[in-house]
Design a protein around this motif. Structure first.
Motif, PDB file in Angstrom:
ATOM      1  N   LYS A  51       0.806  -1.233   0.000  1.00  0.00           N
ATOM      2  CA  LYS A  51       0.000   0.000   0.000  1.00  0.00           C
ATOM      3  C   LYS A  51       0.836   1.279   0.000  1.00  0.00           C
ATOM      4  CE  LYS A  51      -0.880  -0.002   5.013  1.00  0.00           C
ATOM      5  NZ  LYS A  51       0.114   0.958   5.371  1.00  0.00           N
ATOM      6  N   ASP A  52       2.053   1.234   0.526  1.00  0.00           N
ATOM      7  CA  ASP A  52       2.901   2.429   0.573  1.00  0.00           C
ATOM      8  C   ASP A  52       3.981   2.444  -0.509  1.00  0.00           C
ATOM      9  OD1 ASP A  52       1.572   3.471   2.825  1.00  0.00           O
ATOM     10  OD2 ASP A  52       2.771   2.204   4.163  1.00  0.00           O
ATOM     11  N   MET A  53       3.917   1.513  -1.428  1.00  0.00           N
ATOM     12  CA  MET A  53       4.941   1.412  -2.462  1.00  0.00           C
ATOM     13  C   MET A  53       4.972   2.680  -3.309  1.00  0.00           C
ATOM     14  SD  MET A  53       5.477  -1.806  -4.944  1.00  0.00           S
ATOM     15  CE  MET A  53       6.927  -1.924  -5.954  1.00  0.00           C
ATOM     16  N   LEU A  54       6.176   3.166  -3.570  1.00  0.00           N
ATOM     17  CA  LEU A  54       6.356   4.436  -4.270  1.00  0.00           C
ATOM     18  C   LEU A  54       5.687   4.460  -5.648  1.00  0.00           C
ATOM     19  CD1 LEU A  54       7.665   7.204  -4.004  1.00  0.00           C
ATOM     20  CD2 LEU A  54       9.787   6.223  -4.854  1.00  0.00           C
ATOM     21  N   SER A  95      11.259   6.306 -13.464  1.00  0.00           N
ATOM     22  CA  SER A  95      11.627   5.034 -14.092  1.00  0.00           C
ATOM     23  C   SER A  95      12.477   4.160 -13.175  1.00  0.00           C
ATOM     24  CB  SER A  95      12.375   5.295 -15.400  1.00  0.00           C
ATOM     25  OG  SER A  95      13.565   6.013 -15.145  1.00  0.00           O
ATOM     26  N   VAL A  96      12.989   4.732 -12.097  1.00  0.00           N
ATOM     27  CA  VAL A  96      13.778   3.991 -11.121  1.00  0.00           C
ATOM     28  C   VAL A  96      13.305   4.408  -9.736  1.00  0.00           C
ATOM     29  CG1 VAL A  96      16.097   3.512 -10.216  1.00  0.00           C
ATOM     30  CG2 VAL A  96      15.789   4.016 -12.658  1.00  0.00           C
ATOM     31  N   THR A  97      12.897   3.433  -8.929  1.00  0.00           N
ATOM     32  CA  THR A  97      12.442   3.739  -7.571  1.00  0.00           C
ATOM     33  C   THR A  97      12.950   2.678  -6.599  1.00  0.00           C
ATOM     34  OG1 THR A  97      10.349   2.572  -7.936  1.00  0.00           O
ATOM     35  CG2 THR A  97      10.327   4.961  -8.270  1.00  0.00           C
ATOM     36  N   PRO A  98      13.176   3.094  -5.358  1.00  0.00           N
ATOM     37  CA  PRO A  98      13.550   2.094  -4.346  1.00  0.00           C
ATOM     38  C   PRO A  98      12.342   1.262  -3.943  1.00  0.00           C
ATOM     39  CG  PRO A  98      13.402   4.278  -3.356  1.00  0.00           C
ATOM     40  CD  PRO A  98      13.169   4.451  -4.826  1.00  0.00           C
ATOM     41  N   VAL A  99      12.613   0.056  -3.491  1.00  0.00           N
ATOM     42  CA  VAL A  99      11.592  -0.880  -3.021  1.00  0.00           C
ATOM     43  C   VAL A  99      12.095  -1.417  -1.683  1.00  0.00           C
ATOM     44  CG1 VAL A  99      10.462  -3.088  -3.528  1.00  0.00           C
ATOM     45  CG2 VAL A  99      10.959  -1.508  -5.392  1.00  0.00           C
ATOM     46  N   THR A 100      11.240  -1.470  -0.697  1.00  0.00           N
ATOM     47  CA  THR A 100      11.671  -2.016   0.594  1.00  0.00           C
ATOM     48  C   THR A 100      11.838  -3.529   0.493  1.00  0.00           C
ATOM     49  OG1 THR A 100       9.464  -2.454   1.479  1.00  0.00           O
ATOM     50  CG2 THR A 100      10.363  -0.205   1.816  1.00  0.00           C
ATOM     51  N   ALA A 101      12.553  -4.089   1.449  1.00  0.00           N
ATOM     52  CA  ALA A 101      12.752  -5.545   1.477  1.00  0.00           C
ATOM     53  C   ALA A 101      11.409  -6.269   1.603  1.00  0.00           C
ATOM     54  CB  ALA A 101      13.681  -5.931   2.616  1.00  0.00           C
ATOM     55  N   ASP A 102      10.493  -5.730   2.436  1.00  0.00           N
ATOM     56  CA  ASP A 102       9.176  -6.361   2.592  1.00  0.00           C
ATOM     57  C   ASP A 102       8.354  -6.277   1.306  1.00  0.00           C
ATOM     58  OD1 ASP A 102       9.712  -7.134   5.200  1.00  0.00           O
ATOM     59  OD2 ASP A 102       8.710  -5.397   6.090  1.00  0.00           O
ATOM     60  N   GLU A 103       8.429  -5.139   0.615  1.00  0.00           N
ATOM     61  CA  GLU A 103       7.723  -5.005  -0.662  1.00  0.00           C
ATOM     62  C   GLU A 103       8.280  -5.996  -1.677  1.00  0.00           C
ATOM     63  OE1 GLU A 103       6.648  -0.229  -0.273  1.00  0.00           O
ATOM     64  OE2 GLU A 103       8.472  -0.850  -1.335  1.00  0.00           O
ATOM     65  N   PHE A 104       9.606  -6.115  -1.715  1.00  0.00           N
ATOM     66  CA  PHE A 104      10.233  -7.051  -2.647  1.00  0.00           C
ATOM     67  C   PHE A 104       9.768  -8.476  -2.361  1.00  0.00           C
ATOM     68  CE2 PHE A 104      13.365  -9.934  -4.276  1.00  0.00           C
ATOM     69  CZ  PHE A 104      13.642  -9.412  -5.521  1.00  0.00           C
ATOM     70  N   LYS A 105       9.746  -8.871  -1.091  1.00  0.00           N
ATOM     71  CA  LYS A 105       9.310 -10.220  -0.713  1.00  0.00           C
ATOM     72  C   LYS A 105       7.864 -10.469  -1.129  1.00  0.00           C
ATOM     73  CE  LYS A 105      12.353 -10.627   3.258  1.00  0.00           C
ATOM     74  NZ  LYS A 105      12.448 -10.591   4.713  1.00  0.00           N
ATOM     75  N   ALA A 106       7.003  -9.474  -0.934  1.00  0.00           N
ATOM     76  CA  ALA A 106       5.591  -9.623  -1.301  1.00  0.00           C
ATOM     77  C   ALA A 106       5.442  -9.783  -2.818  1.00  0.00           C
ATOM     78  CB  ALA A 106       4.782  -8.424  -0.804  1.00  0.00           C
ATOM     79  N   ILE A 107       6.189  -9.010  -3.570  1.00  0.00           N
ATOM     80  CA  ILE A 107       6.122  -9.088  -5.042  1.00  0.00           C
ATOM     81  C   ILE A 107       6.698 -10.417  -5.527  1.00  0.00           C
ATOM     82  CG2 ILE A 107       7.021  -8.068  -7.172  1.00  0.00           C
ATOM     83  CD1 ILE A 107       6.688  -5.322  -5.687  1.00  0.00           C
ATOM     84  N   ALA A 108       7.793 -10.847  -4.939  1.00  0.00           N
ATOM     85  CA  ALA A 108       8.382 -12.137  -5.326  1.00  0.00           C
ATOM     86  C   ALA A 108       7.386 -13.267  -5.072  1.00  0.00           C
ATOM     87  CB  ALA A 108       9.683 -12.358  -4.569  1.00  0.00           C
ATOM     88  N   ALA A 109       6.659 -13.195  -3.968  1.00  0.00           N
ATOM     89  CA  ALA A 109       5.637 -14.210  -3.677  1.00  0.00           C
ATOM     90  C   ALA A 109       4.538 -14.185  -4.736  1.00  0.00           C
ATOM     91  CB  ALA A 109       5.061 -13.997  -2.282  1.00  0.00           C
TER      92      ALA A 109
END
Length: 151
Positions: free
Chosen positions: A121-124, A133-147
């Protein structure tokens, strides 16, 4: 380790092309904030590869930073769409980095998929007006997307 999301139009450079080539410089970023994010990326950081401006936009896989930021050569090439006449070799304005293929997702993760996931919900990229075109992603966001990408 940091995580990033980088957008590319598939007719310019697709994830399938990255997989075929193995690695490629990520050139042509011409926004100062996005450039600064590129400069912050380090070797081995993971990158969510987002196809934009196409029939089916979304995240298609993961790349890895294989070379940290360096001067973007397209800024000096008068024949390039990304040529910048104000940029000089003594005072370059733009950076790029190199990414390598890492993993294809089993399915495309669309913008609606991202919006429906409470962990994102807070993803940039989901904030109104964000077109970077380039944004940081938190570790938790990355894990959720990978899932999501694993199905």
């Amino acid at each position: 380790m940091h995580h990033w999301l980088m957008k590319s139009e598939p007719d310019e450079f697709s994830f399938a092309e990255l997989e075929r080539k193995g690695q490629e410089p990520w050139t042509g970023v011409r926004n100062y904030q996005a450039r600064n994010f590129l400069r912050a990326a380090q070797v081995s950081d993971l990158v969510l590869f987002y196809h934009s401006n196409c029939a089916a936009p979304g995240i298609v896989g993961v790349a890895k930073v294989s070379k940290a930021a360096f001067d973007d050569p397209t800024q000096f090439d008068a024949k390039s769409d990304y040529f910048d006449p104000k940029s000089t070799r003594d005072n370059p304005r733009w950076s790029c980095l190199e990414v390598s293929f890492h993993q294809t997702f089993r399915r495309l993760i669309s913008l609606p998929d991202l919006r429906e996931c409470a962990a994102l919900k807070d993803m940039l990229i989901l904030r109104p007006g964000n077109r970077l075109s380039v944004t940081p992603v938190t570790a938790d966001e990355f894990k959720a997307i990978a899932a999501l990408g694993r199905g």
